[in-house]
Design an enzyme around this catalytic site. Structure first.
Site, PDB file in Angstrom:
ATOM      1  N   HIS A 196       0.886  -1.163   0.000  1.00 17.77           N
ATOM      2  CA  HIS A 196       0.000   0.000   0.000  1.00 17.77           C
ATOM      3  C   HIS A 196       0.927   1.217   0.000  1.00 17.77           C
ATOM      4  O   HIS A 196       2.012   1.178   0.599  1.00 17.77           O
ATOM      5  CB  HIS A 196      -0.818   0.124   1.283  1.00 17.77           C
ATOM      6  CG  HIS A 196      -1.717  -1.026   1.634  1.00 17.77           C
ATOM      7  ND1 HIS A 196      -1.272  -2.147   2.277  1.00 17.77           N
ATOM      8  CD2 HIS A 196      -3.052  -1.187   1.467  1.00 17.77           C
ATOM      9  CE1 HIS A 196      -2.297  -2.961   2.489  1.00 17.77           C
ATOM     10  NE2 HIS A 196      -3.389  -2.412   2.003  1.00 17.77           N
ATOM     11  N   ASP A 220       2.320   1.947   3.379  1.00 19.06           N
ATOM     12  CA  ASP A 220       3.279   1.000   3.976  1.00 19.06           C
ATOM     13  C   ASP A 220       4.694   1.478   3.686  1.00 19.06           C
ATOM     14  O   ASP A 220       5.593   1.339   4.504  1.00 19.06           O
ATOM     15  CB  ASP A 220       3.210  -0.397   3.340  1.00 19.06           C
ATOM     16  CG  ASP A 220       1.842  -1.004   3.353  1.00 19.06           C
ATOM     17  OD1 ASP A 220       1.063  -0.671   4.259  1.00 19.06           O
ATOM     18  OD2 ASP A 220       1.565  -1.821   2.449  1.00 19.06           O
TER      19      ASP A 220
HETATM   20  C1  XLS Z   1      -7.403  -6.725   4.657  1.00 17.59           C
HETATM   21  C2  XLS Z   1      -6.946  -6.936   3.293  1.00 17.59           C
HETATM   22  C3  XLS Z   1      -5.804  -6.038   2.857  1.00 17.59           C
HETATM   23  C4  XLS Z   1      -5.674  -6.054   1.368  1.00 17.59           C
HETATM   24  C5  XLS Z   1      -4.901  -4.922   0.805  1.00 17.59           C
HETATM   25  O1  XLS Z   1      -8.092  -7.542   5.249  1.00 17.59           O
HETATM   26  O2  XLS Z   1      -6.615  -8.280   3.149  1.00 17.59           O
HETATM   27  O3  XLS Z   1      -4.635  -6.426   3.488  1.00 17.59           O
HETATM   28  O4  XLS Z   1      -5.105  -7.239   0.928  1.00 17.59           O
HETATM   29  O5  XLS Z   1      -5.472  -3.701   1.077  1.00 17.59           O
END
Ligand code: XLS
Ligand code: NI
Ligand code: NI
Length: 437
Positions: free
Chosen positions: A100, A103
């Site tokens: 993201h 991140d």
């Molecule tokens: C949350 C999601 C997230 C997505 C990416 O539960 O799995 O991690 O994979 O935004």
């Protein structure tokens, strides 16, 4: 400078190896159905859990030991973390990673500064990708952590928040393109509701569709050729997430004429939260040509939330790979470990154990699935089970020729339906178990 000095590069040593930091099944060059394992599995490390996870939970703060962290969310720390991430991924031998925007780079005091931060980190990510050959499987935007997204992003009742989210996705998409990302993911962070007493459901869904159409338009404008993926999840953080499962997402996309622009990124723990097996969700998505990528993790059978554990269950990985092989591969997608080590596993080496186990579980599952397919036992059974549709009245129905009148005439003449055959579930489960070794 090395951040994992004690850990050597992880290598394949074969099924008998007792070395915990070696692969027993993942042998990247080994051919399965004529294709190297590496290309079947397309493993990715996720930046959020692996490099930003602290082990915090609702009952206590983070306790993960990460000697390289300086306790800040500064740009300098973000840049240093890139080195940590690439050393880790290189030692593990994964071909891909995912992130993201937030991140990898910190939020600034306004959008302009936030974007500059992302550009600065993206530049270094690009250099590291070149140096190591590790590629970006997908990028995404975090539209759920900052308090501005408290009521959602695209489905926020606050139009300014929709605008902010749009600007943020625009940037994340452009950075993903710049880094050669092969997909872009939309997970509906807080797109849903907690109570219908304060929610205009139809308006929110219209806004979500509008948001996705704008993203598609921008994708075309900038010439991003990767796949757009929606990641279904039924609940958490909201009580009801709009993208609840693959069937709901497909109906939503079709309602708004967007079905040709998206595929799905299916996550194991989301499937189980929706009351489905991962096998079901994958099979459903694949049946409609919508299976684009996989967030490989697992939930806990006894705990009702997204525990995001590393996958270790061969029965599950075998089922996943049966579907992937069945559709001729995962395309531009891959297997992304959207998974985190347990809070109690707080040392850096635990990150290796977790990924090595997950990769081996999938490599093993791949081999088992290929063996099942080679013998054709399941396929042949299913084919026979539907044989009555291959000719006669079945074929007439399928081709659209038969009417209710004709069905009636046919049955009046025949008197009753042919006898049913046994479904043989237990037999087939026994057949599958024969291959689990
Ligand atoms: C949350 C999601 C997230 C997505 C990416 O539960 O799995 O991690 O994979 O935004
Ligand atoms: Ni996910
Ligand atoms: Ni998840």
């Amino acid at each position: 400078m090395s951040f994992f000095a004690d850990v050597p590069a992880v290598r394949y040593e074969g099924p008998d190896s007792k070395n915990p930091l070696a692969f027993r099944h993942y042998n990247p060059d080994e051919l399965v159905e004529g294709k190297p394992m590496r290309d079947h599995l397309r493993f990715a490390v996720c930046y959020w859990h692996t490099f930003r996870g602290t082990g915090s939970d609702p009952f206590g703060p983070g306790c993960a030991v990460r000697p390289w962290e300086d306790g800040t969310d500064s740009l300098d720390m973000a840049l240093k973390r890139v080195d940590v991430a690439f050393e880790f991924m290189q030692k593990l031998g994964v071909p891909y990673y995912c992130f993201h925007d937030r991140d990898v780079s910190p939020e600034g005091k306004n959008l302009a500064e936030t974007n500059r931060n992302l550009d600065a980190v993206a530049k270094v990510l690009g250099q590291k990708q070149k140096e190591t050959g590790i590629k970006l499987l997908w990028g995404t935007a975090n539209l759920f952590s900052n308090p501005r997204f408290v009521h959602g992003a695209a489905t926020s009742p606050n139009a300014d928040v929709f605008a902010y989210a749009g600007a943020q996705v625009k940037k994340a998409l452009e950075v993903t393109k710049e880094l050669g990302g092969e997909n872009y993911v939309f997970w509906g962070g807080r797109e849903g509701y907690h109570t219908l007493y304060n929610t205009d459901l139809r308006r929110e869904l219209d806004h979500l569709a509008k948001f996705l159409s704008l993203a598609v338009a921008h994708k075309k404008k900038v010439g991003f050729t990767g796949t757009f993926l929606i990641e279904p999840k039924p609940m958490e953080p909201t009580t009801h997430q709009y993208d609840s499962d693959c069937a709901a997402c497909l109906a939503f996309l079709r309602t708004y004429g967007l079905e040709g622009e998206f595929k799905f990124n299916v996550e194991t723990n989301h499937a189980t939260l929706a009351g489905h097996s991962m096998f079901h969700e994958l099979t459903y998505a694949s049946a409609y040509g919508m299976l684009g990528s996989i967030d490989a993790n697992r939930g806990d059978e006894l705990v009702g939330w997204d525990t995001d554990q590393f996958p270790t269950n061969l029965y599950q990985t075998m089922q996943v790979m049966l579907v992937v092989l069945g559709q001729g591969g995962i395309g531009t997608g891959g297997l992304n470990f959207d998974a985190k080590v347990r809070r109690e596993s707080f040392e850096p080496v635990d990150l290796f154990h977790a990924h090595v186990g997950g990769m081996d579980a999938f490599a093993h599952g791949l081999k088992i699935a290929a063996a099942i397919r080679k013998d054709g036992a399941l396929k042949e059974f299913v084919k026979q089970r539907y044989a009555s549709w291959d000719g006669g009245i079945g074929a007439e129905v399928e081709s659209g020729k038969a009417t209710f009148e004709e069905l009636e005439a046919y049955m009046l003449k025949k008197g009753d339906a042919e006898k049913n055959a046994s479904g043989r579930q237990e037999l087939l489960e026994n057949v599958v178990n024969r291959y689990l070794r």
